[in-house]
Motif scaffolding. Structure first.
Motif, PDB file in Angstrom:
ATOM      1  N   GLY A   8      51.710  44.143  43.686  1.00 35.38           N
ATOM      2  CA  GLY A   8      50.553  42.791  42.520  1.00 35.38           C
ATOM      3  C   GLY A   8      51.465  41.935  42.556  1.00 35.38           C
ATOM      4  O   GLY A   8      51.142  41.460  41.557  1.00 35.38           O
ATOM      5  N   LEU A  26      47.668  37.385  34.266  1.00 31.75           N
ATOM      6  CA  LEU A  26      48.072  38.536  35.195  1.00 31.75           C
ATOM      7  C   LEU A  26      49.460  39.573  35.592  1.00 31.75           C
ATOM      8  O   LEU A  26      49.481  40.155  35.795  1.00 31.75           O
ATOM      9  CB  LEU A  26      48.000  37.504  36.739  1.00 31.75           C
ATOM     10  N   ASP A  29      48.927  41.800  32.251  1.00 32.55           N
ATOM     11  CA  ASP A  29      48.244  43.018  32.996  1.00 32.55           C
ATOM     12  C   ASP A  29      49.092  43.892  34.811  1.00 32.55           C
ATOM     13  O   ASP A  29      48.581  44.460  35.253  1.00 32.55           O
ATOM     14  CB  ASP A  29      46.685  42.858  33.570  1.00 32.55           C
ATOM     15  N   CYS A  31      51.133  41.992  36.728  1.00 35.49           N
ATOM     16  CA  CYS A  31      51.373  41.112  38.582  1.00 35.49           C
ATOM     17  C   CYS A  31      52.634  40.845  38.006  1.00 35.49           C
ATOM     18  O   CYS A  31      53.149  39.653  37.129  1.00 35.49           O
ATOM     19  CB  CYS A  31      49.757  40.597  38.805  1.00 35.49           C
ATOM     20  N   SER A 397      41.863  38.517  36.567  1.00 40.72           N
ATOM     21  CA  SER A 397      42.821  39.756  36.597  1.00 40.72           C
ATOM     22  C   SER A 397      42.058  40.950  36.758  1.00 40.72           C
ATOM     23  O   SER A 397      42.685  41.381  38.159  1.00 40.72           O
ATOM     24  CB  SER A 397      43.610  39.986  35.051  1.00 40.72           C
ATOM     25  N   SER A 398      41.104  40.956  36.014  1.00 40.93           N
ATOM     26  CA  SER A 398      40.278  42.469  37.109  1.00 40.93           C
ATOM     27  C   SER A 398      39.440  42.304  38.433  1.00 40.93           C
ATOM     28  O   SER A 398      39.828  43.354  39.294  1.00 40.93           O
ATOM     29  CB  SER A 398      38.931  42.842  35.955  1.00 40.93           C
ATOM     30  N   ARG A 401      42.598  42.935  40.336  1.00 41.18           N
ATOM     31  CA  ARG A 401      44.024  44.370  40.484  1.00 41.18           C
ATOM     32  C   ARG A 401      41.994  45.349  40.326  1.00 41.18           C
ATOM     33  O   ARG A 401      42.191  46.796  40.409  1.00 41.18           O
ATOM     34  CB  ARG A 401      43.782  44.480  39.056  1.00 41.18           C
ATOM     35  N   ASP A 402      40.778  45.387  41.203  1.00 39.11           N
ATOM     36  CA  ASP A 402      39.643  45.577  41.516  1.00 39.11           C
ATOM     37  C   ASP A 402      39.625  47.134  40.330  1.00 39.11           C
ATOM     38  O   ASP A 402      39.245  47.565  40.526  1.00 39.11           O
ATOM     39  CB  ASP A 402      40.197  46.222  42.671  1.00 39.11           C
TER      40      ASP A 402
END
Ligand SMILES: Cc1cc2nc3c(=O)[nH]c(=O)nc-3n(C[C@H](O)[C@H](O)[C@H](O)COP(=O)(O)OP(=O)(O)OC[C@H]3O[C@@H](n4cnc5c(N)ncnc54)[C@H](O)[C@@H]3O)c2cc1C
Length: 418
Positions: A8, A26, A29, A31, A397-398, A401-402
């Motif tokens: 991350g 990020l 979320d 990272c 961010s999405s 993070r896939d």
């Protein structure tokens, strides 16, 4: 070489409002984040904007007669939009693409993509300001465009049905309502357009500084260094080459505003960014007060109440980013504002210039580099980078993070210029 190869880990290039929003998002979320900027956070265009949070900015930048007006715009120093003659050769291919974006199909596509972005912008913005304890810098009292000419108001009102069709609230208001909303405005106002969902940031630089402090408090790092190159280094690792060394992480996000272009060009992209310089004039003792951002419809620039005073901000000057600022354009704003705000005072006014990163279709670039899948980008937010900073951060961010993004992003990729 400094390595941070945790799955991350992320490096964000650029500590403007876009880079800092992405970095904070990020981090929230999960990272590990390093931000690299060759200047102090919020030293670029993000510090001096008009602070207007507006969902309505969804139209491409060109108007049908842009090319026809170009020769005159190169000569008229006081026009709201000017082109420095030395920049014209660079601008022509951009203008050509800008005019191409006016064809019905691309035009509709820009409107729907931008509306999808701005419709979620303010809720995302609220979330980040809450995280950074910066709610006191944001307010939601709507936005107003005031017109002196009935014809100009009628022309602008043609956009009402477009905004409303995308669920973006905007309404025509009478001259009496305009003056009730903003008593400091002059008597000869023809009417206006009111945007009830619009808001304001009373200190754009302070907002980014709150984000930076929160990021560091959550364990993020901000480094001062110039990024020279970004590249894929291994299947799941990207590298950032700086003046002082090399850093690596699982993901790298380029969010360096106008200067993102060369970094993405090295990765094989065409990046038709124009330097659309804008000016502000800060009036610490304006002698009048406004309750919300007010845009003057004819010269088209804004007056926004800020913590430090009243900020007059806007205009477009296409010029080399590093060319000497023409502060006469900032001072011109006071002269033009007097026609709308008769009591305004210019004592101790401070001028400023910043470089908007502008794409010819008016959309930012948000995406992942196809052949360097650990590299991402988010730049080119032109006139609405403050407004769309937090929703851009959620999108990036999405991608990193896939996870499914909050809106369809394929139209925002740089591939659209190939
Ligand atoms: C007059 C004016 C009024 C505006 N009003 C509004 C408004 O009311 N509402 C709104 O939503 N938007 C507004 N905008 C637009 C908004 O300010 C921008 O879209 C936004 O600030 C862009 O942010 P950014 O982070 O991409 O760029 P920047 O703030 O320029 O940040 C980029 C950062 O990257 C760093 N950097 C660049 N190259 C490198 C490198 N090689 N290595 C390391 N670091 C690097 C720079 O130092 C800088 O700190 C306005 C703009 C202007 C000019």
């Amino acid at each position: 070489m400094e390595r941070n190869n945790a799955p991350g880990s992320a490096i964000v290039v650029g500590a403007g409002i876009i880079g800092l929003s992405i970095a904070l998002r990020l981090r929230m979320d999960g990272c590990q984040v390093i931000v690299i900027d060759n200047n102090a956070p919020m030293s670029g265009v993000s510090s001096g904007n008009a602070g207007y949070l507006s969902e309505a900015n969804i139209f491409p930048p060109a108007t049908p007669d842009l090319l026809r007006r170009l020769p005159r715009l190169m000569l008229d120093k006081d026009a709201p939009l000017v082109v420095q003659p030395r920049y014209a050769p660079r601008l022509l291919p951009w203008a050509w693409r800008a005019v191409a974006a006016l064809r019905p199909q691309p035009y509709q596509a820009v409107l729907s993509n931008m509306a999808a972005l701005t419709a979620q912008a303010i809720a995302a913005f609220d979330e980040l300001t809450r995280e950074a304890s910066a709610q006191h810098l944001a307010s939601r009292d709507g936005g107003l465009v005031a017109f002196k000419s009935e014809a100009a108001l009628d022309a602008k009102c043609r956009a009402l049905s477009v905004w409303n069709s995308y669920g973006l609230a905007a309404e025509r208001v009478s001259a009496a309502s305009v003056r009730e909303l903003e008593p400091a405005l002059c008597q000869d106002i023809a009417g206006g357009i009111f945007y009830p969902n619009a808001g304001r940031c009373s200190n754009p630089r302070g907002l980014g500084e709150h984000y930076a402090r929160r990021l560091v408090a959550l364990g993020g790092t901000i480094l001062r260094d110039e990024v020279r190159a970004v590249r894929q280094a291994a299947p799941a690792r990207a590298e950032v080459v700086t003046t002082n060394g090399t850093h690596s992480a699982a993901s790298v996000v380029v969010a360096a505003g106008y200067r993102s272009g060369p970094l993405l060009a090295q990765l094989g992209y065409r990046v038709p960014l124009a330097a659309e310089r804008g000016y502000h004039l800060m009036l610490p003792d304006a002698g009048i007060s406004l309750r919300r951002p007010v845009v003057f419809g004819e010269p088209f620039f804004a007056a926004t109440p800020m913590d430090e005073g009243l900020r007059l901000a806007g205009t477009a000057e296409f010029a080399h980013a590093d060319a000497k600022p023409d502060m006469g354009r900032a001072n011109m704003l006071l002269r033009l504002a007097r026609a709308y705000l008769p009591g305004i005072r210019g004592a101790a006014a401070k001028p400023w210039m910043g470089v908007r990163p502008s794409f010819p279709d008016g959309m930012p670039a948000i995406g992942r580099v196809g052949h360097a899948p650990s590299v991402f980008y988010a730049f080119g937010h032109a006139h609405s980078g403050l407004t769309t900073s937090a929703i851009t951060a959620r999108c990036v961010s999405s991608l990193v993070r896939d996870m499914p993004p909050p809106l369809e992003l394929s139209a925002f990729r740089l591939e659209r210029f190939h």
